[in-house]
Design an enzyme around this catalytic site. Sequence first.
Site, PDB file in Angstrom:
ATOM      1  N   ASP A 193       0.821  -1.217   0.000  1.00 14.70           N
ATOM      2  CA  ASP A 193       0.000   0.000   0.000  1.00 14.70           C
ATOM      3  C   ASP A 193       0.857   1.270   0.000  1.00 14.70           C
ATOM      4  O   ASP A 193       0.333   2.368  -0.053  1.00 14.70           O
ATOM      5  CB  ASP A 193      -0.929  -0.002   1.225  1.00 14.70           C
ATOM      6  CG  ASP A 193      -1.973   1.111   1.173  1.00 14.70           C
ATOM      7  OD1 ASP A 193      -2.579   1.293   0.106  1.00 14.70           O
ATOM      8  OD2 ASP A 193      -2.169   1.799   2.192  1.00 14.70           O
ATOM      9  N   SER A 217      -7.445   5.479  -0.178  1.00 13.77           N
ATOM     10  CA  SER A 217      -7.514   4.197  -0.880  1.00 13.77           C
ATOM     11  C   SER A 217      -8.951   3.689  -0.845  1.00 13.77           C
ATOM     12  O   SER A 217      -9.576   3.672   0.220  1.00 13.77           O
ATOM     13  CB  SER A 217      -6.581   3.180  -0.221  1.00 13.77           C
ATOM     14  OG  SER A 217      -5.257   3.661  -0.188  1.00 13.77           O
ATOM     15  N   GLN A 267      -4.944  -1.109  -7.142  1.00 17.60           N
ATOM     16  CA  GLN A 267      -5.691  -0.284  -6.192  1.00 17.60           C
ATOM     17  C   GLN A 267      -6.314   0.903  -6.930  1.00 17.60           C
ATOM     18  O   GLN A 267      -5.668   1.528  -7.775  1.00 17.60           O
ATOM     19  CB  GLN A 267      -4.789   0.240  -5.078  1.00 17.60           C
ATOM     20  CG  GLN A 267      -5.537   1.051  -4.028  1.00 17.60           C
ATOM     21  CD  GLN A 267      -4.625   1.598  -2.946  1.00 17.60           C
ATOM     22  OE1 GLN A 267      -4.326   2.791  -2.942  1.00 17.60           O
ATOM     23  NE2 GLN A 267      -4.157   0.747  -2.045  1.00 17.60           N
TER      24      GLN A 267
END
Length: 277
Positions: A193, A217, A267
């Site tokens: 991430d 996110s 993502q």
Amino acid sequence: MLMGVLDLEHTGARTHEDIFIGRSHPMPGGRIFGGQVVAQCVTAAMKTVDEERLPHSLHGYFLRPGDVTKPTTFAVERIHDGRSFSRRRIQAYQEGVPIFSGITSFQDVDPGMTHQMPMPDVPGPEDVPSYKRDVGGAAKLLRANPIEARYVDGDIFASVDTQQPHQAVWVRIRDVLDDDPALHRAVLAYVSDFTIQEPTLRANGYPWRTKDLRSASLDHAIWWHRYARVDEWLLYVTESPTSQGGRGMNVGRIYSRSGDLVASVAQETMARTPTFT
């Protein structure tokens, strides 16, 4: 600090779910780092699966920002155990409200076909400087976090020197980790991430210090392909195929120093600035 947040407490409570409790490390603005939640979910799920089975994929949604000052509860549902695969549904809660929901799949180590996209030819981590720009307290916390990063094309904390929809960053965990392959997969989820949102910002010319920039996110997916130590340098190659409607799509590939494709990541992020609000 990292091992502390991955040291989840099993409450002993179980109906159709296993319940674990975790804590957070400090972050700018007091919001939990998304990679931490993902890594904790993977860790919780691994505690309910045979040790021979390792996670090979995770798909999840970030539902709400987490608060680093509050404990997080992880509820794991054992939804499937087959001859080769196991699946677990994980929900992360704070004060009874879900902040992340995902499903992780595990597989026995099996032989099979093998190929991969080659690692791009970039300067090694020794030839790339650590980021040193002074962008206030956020940069101080980032320099103190468990991940060490070296940007091949320069970071985008204070400004965007190279406006393009892709970047490459050398990353590694600062502390030496145990040899446990499951631990390295959980920590790789943590790392996955980090910087994945940046190709969208870089492509549009917005540094992190843009006034009133709002970024979050929305979802996260990771596929583990091969074993690698996360306390050794990994190359995180990311790109943004498109951005529109206040959302940016980002995909990434993580390579070991020797060129093995270790993991793939995808993502979608929310990215809004005053110009478009």
